[in-house]
Design a protein around this motif. Structure first.
Motif, PDB file in Angstrom:
ATOM      1  N   ASP A  23       7.418  -6.820   2.276  1.00  0.00           N
ATOM      2  CA  ASP A  23       7.316  -5.894   1.138  1.00  0.00           C
ATOM      3  C   ASP A  23       7.378  -4.431   1.574  1.00  0.00           C
ATOM      4  O   ASP A  23       6.681  -3.563   1.028  1.00  0.00           O
ATOM      5  CB  ASP A  23       6.038  -6.150   0.340  1.00  0.00           C
TER       6      ASP A  23
ATOM      7  N   ASP B 286      15.577 -10.313  -0.095  1.00  0.00           N
ATOM      8  CA  ASP B 286      14.796  -9.769  -1.210  1.00  0.00           C
ATOM      9  C   ASP B 286      14.638 -10.849  -2.275  1.00  0.00           C
ATOM     10  O   ASP B 286      15.613 -11.288  -2.883  1.00  0.00           O
ATOM     11  CB  ASP B 286      15.496  -8.544  -1.799  1.00  0.00           C
TER      12      ASP B 286
ATOM     13  N   PHE C 195      11.056  -9.292   1.019  1.00  0.00           N
ATOM     14  CA  PHE C 195      10.409  -8.708  -0.159  1.00  0.00           C
ATOM     15  C   PHE C 195      10.036  -9.833  -1.129  1.00  0.00           C
ATOM     16  O   PHE C 195      10.893 -10.619  -1.544  1.00  0.00           O
ATOM     17  CB  PHE C 195      11.340  -7.718  -0.863  1.00  0.00           C
TER      18      PHE C 195
END
Length: 459
Positions: free
Chosen positions: A413, A358, A383
């Motif tokens: 995402d 992330d 992400f």
């Protein structure tokens, strides 16, 4: 224990305001005469208190100033007489009346045994733990008031067998008292079987006996309580100039050998005030899940000591660089770096075991940065939301194209790659390949021209 009674008259209702003081602690409670009457009925039934001890109820002129003042003094004498009647411990009904159960006495409810069997989390406030700690220092019977539920022996037995504990602290005073929970020290050494503990809004200086949980504790969560990892993991370090964890080869003089947290596999110190990952991590070699999110970290350091670490959350700190991070996170599978200040991903190119990454809410502006993670063989979830690069046209396909043949395996995402995106990726890959061929041809032509020029110069 001291009490002072004053009077308030509200809309023809007389309310007696009682200030209770125990040591340095004091609080305010309010009762009507009917509350005193109910208390007295229970005490005469349960404890054989003289029925005539309570001043009688008046019907005529009950709110007259003289009667109210007279009754105020009589009720004060009544309470003092009750407390002198029970000098060691007040009966539960009296404790509840005076709110001792809220501020002084620790009561455990009768469902404790069922709770232990069910394995549920039990909640204790710092004030209750402080009360237990203080009672243990007193030389008095464990069941002074005859109430088995408040028996200190019962409480200690419960504490010894409890496995899951939550301690929510507070800032400011408790209720109508002058008691500030975050200033009350409490000792956790009475808990002999804890597997999991969560502490919130407590000063690290008030938490005593935490190292005594090492033999059993598997999950430790501390929030809004610590300025450093060391003050939680090795509070005794302040007493020694140099210390080392047990089991480590030592080639320099030390003043202490500190036992490790052998059973601890999950450490959550998110939402604290930590500025560095200090050397205290040497004491948690078995940790697999580490959460240091929402702190003030600038560097990733000392994590090479955590050989078993596979999940790491460093989100919402102040990280700007990740150079050489693979030397500290060799076996990491999940890494959360959201909410930092990263502009480059060059330090992530060798995290070959990484599966989930992330990077949302950073400062990543250039698509070329994705090349550093595009060759990671195990990466499946990525992400990048809320980064400057996200506004680039066809951002998704241009990012996915950096993963070449693995584009279909990457979830970007939170959205799986579509067939249309894969078709576009193939086109981008073909364009990139053609560009690379063209660049190689141009480079070869330049070399031929350079050689031709050199030969002409030699003739």
């Amino acid at each position: 224990m001291r009490k002072k009674i004053t009077v308030q008259i509200l809309m023809d209702l007389t309310v007696y305001v009682i200030e209770v003081k125990v040591g340095d602690h004091r609080w305010i409670i309010k009762h009507r005469y009917s509350d005193f009457h109910d208390l007295h009925e229970k005490l005469t039934s349960e404890k054989k208190i003289d029925r005539h001890l309570l001043p009688p109820k008046k019907i005529i002129g009950k709110n007259s100033k003289s009667l109210v003042e007279k009754r105020q003094k009589e009720l004060e004498v009544y309470l003092q007489t009750l407390l002198s009647r029970f000098p060691v411990a007040a009966p539960k009904v009296l404790s509840v009346f005076l709110h001792l159960h809220l501020y002084v006495t620790a009561f455990f409810f009768s469902a404790g045994e069922q709770l232990l069997v069910a394995g549920e989390v039990f909640l204790l406030r710092p004030l209750q733990l402080y009360a237990i700690t203080q009672q243990l220092k007193l030389a008095k019977p464990t069941c002074a008031n005859g109430d088995a539920k408040a028996d200190l022996g019962h409480i200690l037995d419960f504490a010894c067998r409890l496995k899951y504990l939550k301690i929510p602290g507070t800032k400011g005073v408790v209720g109508s008292s002058n008691i500030e929970e975050h200033h009350l020290p409490f000792d956790l050494s009475v808990f002999k079987s804890l597997l999991q503990i969560e502490i919130t809004d407590c000063s690290s200086t008030q938490i005593k006996g935490l190292p005594s949980l090492k033999p059993t504790l598997a999950t430790l969560s501390i929030h809004l309580s610590a300025a450093s990892m060391k003050e939680i993991l090795v509070p005794e370090s302040a007493e020694f100039a140099q210390w080392e964890p047990e089991g480590v080869d030592i080639d320099c003089p030390v003043t202490a050998i500190i036992p490790t947290w052998k059973m601890l596999t999950t450490l959550d110190m998110s939402r604290n005030y930590i500025c560095s990952i200090d050397e205290s991590v040497k004491l948690i070699p078995e940790v697999e899940f580490l959460d240091l999110s929402h702190n003030k970290l600038f560097l990733v350091e000392n994590l090479q000591h955590l050989y078993n670490l596979i999940h790491l959350d460093l989100s919402y700190n102040k990280l700007t660089v990740l150079e050489g991070v693979h030397t500290k996170l060799g076996n990491i599978k999940t890494l959360n770096l959201a909410g930092n200040q990263l502009e480059t991903l060059s330090g992530l190119s060798k995290l070959y075991s990484l599966v989930n990454l992330d990077l949302s809410s950073n400062r990543l502006a250039q698509l070329d940065e994705i090349k550093h993670i595009g060759t990671l063989p195990c990466l499946e979830k990525l992400f990048l939301t809320n980064n400057p690069m996200c506004i680039i046209p066809d951002y998704r396909t241009k990012v996915l194209a950096q993963f070449c043949d693995r584009a279909s395996e990457v979830c970007l995402d939170g959205t799986l790659t579509t067939e249309k995106e894969l078709d576009t990726v193939e086109v981008l890959k073909a364009i990139q390949k053609a560009k690379e061929v063209k660049d190689r041809m141009a480079n070869n032509e330049k070399k031929v021209r350079d050689i031709y020029t050199l030969l002409n110069g030699m003739m």
